[in-house]
Design a protein around this motif. Sequence first.
Motif, PDB file in Angstrom:
ATOM      1  N   LEU A 140       0.791  -1.240   0.000  1.00 25.64           N
ATOM      2  CA  LEU A 140       0.000   0.000   0.000  1.00 25.64           C
ATOM      3  C   LEU A 140       0.823   1.290   0.000  1.00 25.64           C
ATOM      4  O   LEU A 140       0.286   2.361  -0.310  1.00 25.64           O
ATOM      5  N   LYS A 141       2.098   1.208   0.349  1.00 28.22           N
ATOM      6  CA  LYS A 141       2.835   2.439   0.650  1.00 28.22           C
ATOM      7  C   LYS A 141       2.866   3.456  -0.498  1.00 28.22           C
ATOM      8  O   LYS A 141       2.811   4.662  -0.249  1.00 28.22           O
ATOM      9  N   GLU A 142       2.918   3.002  -1.741  1.00 31.69           N
ATOM     10  CA  GLU A 142       2.967   3.950  -2.856  1.00 31.69           C
ATOM     11  C   GLU A 142       1.666   4.729  -3.007  1.00 31.69           C
ATOM     12  O   GLU A 142       1.628   5.758  -3.674  1.00 31.69           O
ATOM     13  N   GLN A 143       0.593   4.228  -2.383  1.00 33.77           N
ATOM     14  CA  GLN A 143      -0.696   4.922  -2.448  1.00 33.77           C
ATOM     15  C   GLN A 143      -0.926   5.808  -1.228  1.00 33.77           C
ATOM     16  O   GLN A 143      -1.938   6.506  -1.145  1.00 33.77           O
ATOM     17  N   ILE A 144       0.001   5.780  -0.268  1.00 38.85           N
ATOM     18  CA  ILE A 144      -0.132   6.564   0.960  1.00 38.85           C
ATOM     19  C   ILE A 144       0.602   7.887   0.768  1.00 38.85           C
ATOM     20  O   ILE A 144       1.832   7.918   0.703  1.00 38.85           O
ATOM     21  N   ASN A 145      -0.157   8.971   0.714  1.00 37.48           N
ATOM     22  CA  ASN A 145       0.434  10.260   0.338  1.00 37.48           C
ATOM     23  C   ASN A 145       0.545  11.252   1.486  1.00 37.48           C
ATOM     24  O   ASN A 145       1.109  12.338   1.299  1.00 37.48           O
ATOM     25  N   THR A 146       0.015  10.940   2.654  1.00 38.26           N
ATOM     26  CA  THR A 146       0.042  11.892   3.755  1.00 38.26           C
ATOM     27  C   THR A 146       0.484  11.194   5.050  1.00 38.26           C
ATOM     28  O   THR A 146       0.438   9.967   5.168  1.00 38.26           O
ATOM     29  N   GLU A 147       0.865  12.015   6.015  1.00 42.52           N
ATOM     30  CA  GLU A 147       1.233  11.497   7.331  1.00 42.52           C
ATOM     31  C   GLU A 147       0.026  10.867   8.013  1.00 42.52           C
ATOM     32  O   GLU A 147       0.143   9.826   8.666  1.00 42.52           O
ATOM     33  N   GLU A 148      -1.129  11.488   7.864  1.00 41.30           N
ATOM     34  CA  GLU A 148      -2.345  10.969   8.486  1.00 41.30           C
ATOM     35  C   GLU A 148      -2.691   9.588   7.930  1.00 41.30           C
ATOM     36  O   GLU A 148      -3.081   8.678   8.668  1.00 41.30           O
ATOM     37  N   ALA A 149      -2.519   9.426   6.625  1.00 39.85           N
ATOM     38  CA  ALA A 149      -2.791   8.129   6.005  1.00 39.85           C
ATOM     39  C   ALA A 149      -1.785   7.080   6.487  1.00 39.85           C
ATOM     40  O   ALA A 149      -2.138   5.907   6.666  1.00 39.85           O
ATOM     41  N   THR A 150      -0.547   7.484   6.700  1.00 37.75           N
ATOM     42  CA  THR A 150       0.466   6.574   7.240  1.00 37.75           C
ATOM     43  C   THR A 150       0.043   6.068   8.611  1.00 37.75           C
ATOM     44  O   THR A 150       0.155   4.871   8.911  1.00 37.75           O
ATOM     45  N   LYS A 151      -0.459   6.980   9.436  1.00 43.66           N
ATOM     46  CA  LYS A 151      -0.907   6.586  10.774  1.00 43.66           C
ATOM     47  C   LYS A 151      -2.050   5.582  10.696  1.00 43.66           C
ATOM     48  O   LYS A 151      -2.048   4.559  11.382  1.00 43.66           O
ATOM     49  N   ASN A 152      -3.022   5.885   9.885  1.00 42.26           N
ATOM     50  CA  ASN A 152      -4.213   5.033   9.815  1.00 42.26           C
ATOM     51  C   ASN A 152      -3.918   3.662   9.196  1.00 42.26           C
ATOM     52  O   ASN A 152      -4.433   2.642   9.650  1.00 42.26           O
ATOM     53  N   ALA A 153      -3.100   3.652   8.138  1.00 47.98           N
ATOM     54  CA  ALA A 153      -2.878   2.408   7.391  1.00 47.98           C
ATOM     55  C   ALA A 153      -1.784   1.537   7.985  1.00 47.98           C
ATOM     56  O   ALA A 153      -1.842   0.304   7.888  1.00 47.98           O
ATOM     57  N   PHE A 154      -0.785   2.161   8.620  1.00 51.51           N
ATOM     58  CA  PHE A 154       0.385   1.410   9.062  1.00 51.51           C
ATOM     59  C   PHE A 154       0.554   1.363  10.584  1.00 51.51           C
ATOM     60  O   PHE A 154       0.783   0.297  11.164  1.00 51.51           O
ATOM     61  N   VAL A 155       0.468   2.527  11.220  1.00 51.59           N
ATOM     62  CA  VAL A 155       0.811   2.611  12.649  1.00 51.59           C
ATOM     63  C   VAL A 155      -0.293   2.034  13.534  1.00 51.59           C
ATOM     64  O   VAL A 155      -0.011   1.304  14.482  1.00 51.59           O
ATOM     65  N   MET A 156      -1.538   2.357  13.226  1.00 48.27           N
ATOM     66  CA  MET A 156      -2.628   1.816  14.040  1.00 48.27           C
ATOM     67  C   MET A 156      -2.684   0.284  13.995  1.00 48.27           C
ATOM     68  O   MET A 156      -2.868  -0.365  15.038  1.00 48.27           O
ATOM     69  N   PRO A 157      -2.491  -0.358  12.833  1.00 43.10           N
ATOM     70  CA  PRO A 157      -2.415  -1.827  12.828  1.00 43.10           C
ATOM     71  C   PRO A 157      -1.245  -2.358  13.649  1.00 43.10           C
ATOM     72  O   PRO A 157      -1.347  -3.435  14.236  1.00 43.10           O
ATOM     73  N   PHE A 158      -0.149  -1.596  13.704  1.00 42.75           N
ATOM     74  CA  PHE A 158       0.981  -2.019  14.529  1.00 42.75           C
ATOM     75  C   PHE A 158       0.606  -1.998  16.011  1.00 42.75           C
ATOM     76  O   PHE A 158       0.906  -2.940  16.756  1.00 42.75           O
ATOM     77  N   ILE A 159      -0.046  -0.917  16.430  1.00 47.26           N
ATOM     78  CA  ILE A 159      -0.487  -0.808  17.830  1.00 47.26           C
ATOM     79  C   ILE A 159      -1.430  -1.961  18.166  1.00 47.26           C
ATOM     80  O   ILE A 159      -1.362  -2.555  19.245  1.00 47.26           O
ATOM     81  N   GLN A 160      -2.298  -2.273  17.215  1.00 45.32           N
ATOM     82  CA  GLN A 160      -3.231  -3.388  17.411  1.00 45.32           C
ATOM     83  C   GLN A 160      -2.480  -4.719  17.492  1.00 45.32           C
ATOM     84  O   GLN A 160      -2.836  -5.601  18.288  1.00 45.32           O
ATOM     85  N   ALA A 161      -1.414  -4.863  16.698  1.00 47.55           N
ATOM     86  CA  ALA A 161      -0.640  -6.111  16.672  1.00 47.55           C
ATOM     87  C   ALA A 161       0.040  -6.390  18.008  1.00 47.55           C
ATOM     88  O   ALA A 161       0.237  -7.551  18.378  1.00 47.55           O
ATOM     89  N   ILE A 162       0.395  -5.324  18.743  1.00 44.13           N
ATOM     90  CA  ILE A 162       1.051  -5.543  20.038  1.00 44.13           C
ATOM     91  C   ILE A 162       0.032  -5.597  21.184  1.00 44.13           C
ATOM     92  O   ILE A 162       0.397  -5.523  22.357  1.00 44.13           O
TER      93      ILE A 162
END
Length: 370
Positions: free
Chosen positions: A19-41
């Motif tokens: 997905l990363k090439e479709q992620i154009n903003t910091e907010e989208a990075t948080k929603n698509a990548f960081v929040m799933p990481f928090i959920q994973a731990i």
Amino acid sequence: MENDLKLKLEQLHQRVDALKEQINTEEATKNAFVMPFIQAIGYDIFNPTEVIPEFICDIGTKKGEKIDYVIKKDGEPVLIIECKHWKEKADAHNSQLHRYYHVSKSRFGVLTNGLVYNFYADLERPNIMDDKPFFTLELANLKDSSIKLLEKFTKQGYNLTDILDSAEDLKYIKAIRNEFEKELQEPSDELVKLLVNRFFEKPLTASRLASFKEYTRRALSNSINESINSRLKSALNINEKSPSKSDQPEVAPVDGNPELPKFITTEEETEGSQIIKAILREVVPAGRIAFRDTQSYFGILLDDNNRKPLARLHFNFSKKYLELFHNGKDNGEKKLLESLDDIYRYRKELLATVNHYQQKNEVEVPSDEN
């Protein structure tokens, strides 16, 4: 737990990579990548008392400053997370996290771009975040040691004392490794003098020092390369021919001098073999228990006979295994050891191995009922 966390992180990496090439903003990075990481731990991203986004944190005269995420456990902050766009470096903007850390009451801060997670603590000065991370997790390069440490940050496994102990160890190990790598690239005068003065009795003039610096660089490089090649050959030998069926051939010293030891027996191998010897002495005399170090394992033999392996210690890699032969010499079974004390758990199997080799049941192995 470790395997479950590793699977989640591997799946997250696949998602990030796709997905990363479709992620154009910091907010989208948080929603698509960081929040799933928090959920994973293990934290509930939908529980605003556990995972708090855009947490307002007043800093001196600055009002309304916000931290991207504060994670709480039992009502206490355990992590603050500052996020950047995935194209930005995760170590380029720690000044903001520095300010937040001071007032957050959390002992750990994380700076991430969704691909790399840098973990910071206050090991140098209380309540002031260190300049360098003590731990870095890369989704594209997941290591078992990193996952094991990350487990201590999970909701289920969080342990402040364990993390701080690990953080201090990692910090200094990382610092020493960095200095060592610098020496490999360009040996310092101090290191060259330390080594050369042990065997060279003449004065070290400037020209000699320059020559010895180059010799040292080449010697270190050759030593590292030979060590890597040796381990690669060992790994290939293990894959191509099971060590439980025949011993690996011993390798002669590189200079052909038969008086030099062929292998370096480590302290752990010595201690582990002595534990096994103590167990086996219940049924056989000490003189019949022999040790033989090889390139890929440390062997314990009955009567110094390759066809009578009692056990093998595979301690040359990050994970340590005890190989047992209670099912026969051609059916070795490896057991993962978390510590050397785990060897005692396999007393019954070790004694049963001796029983296999005894002719006409000349020795009776005691029961394990005690």
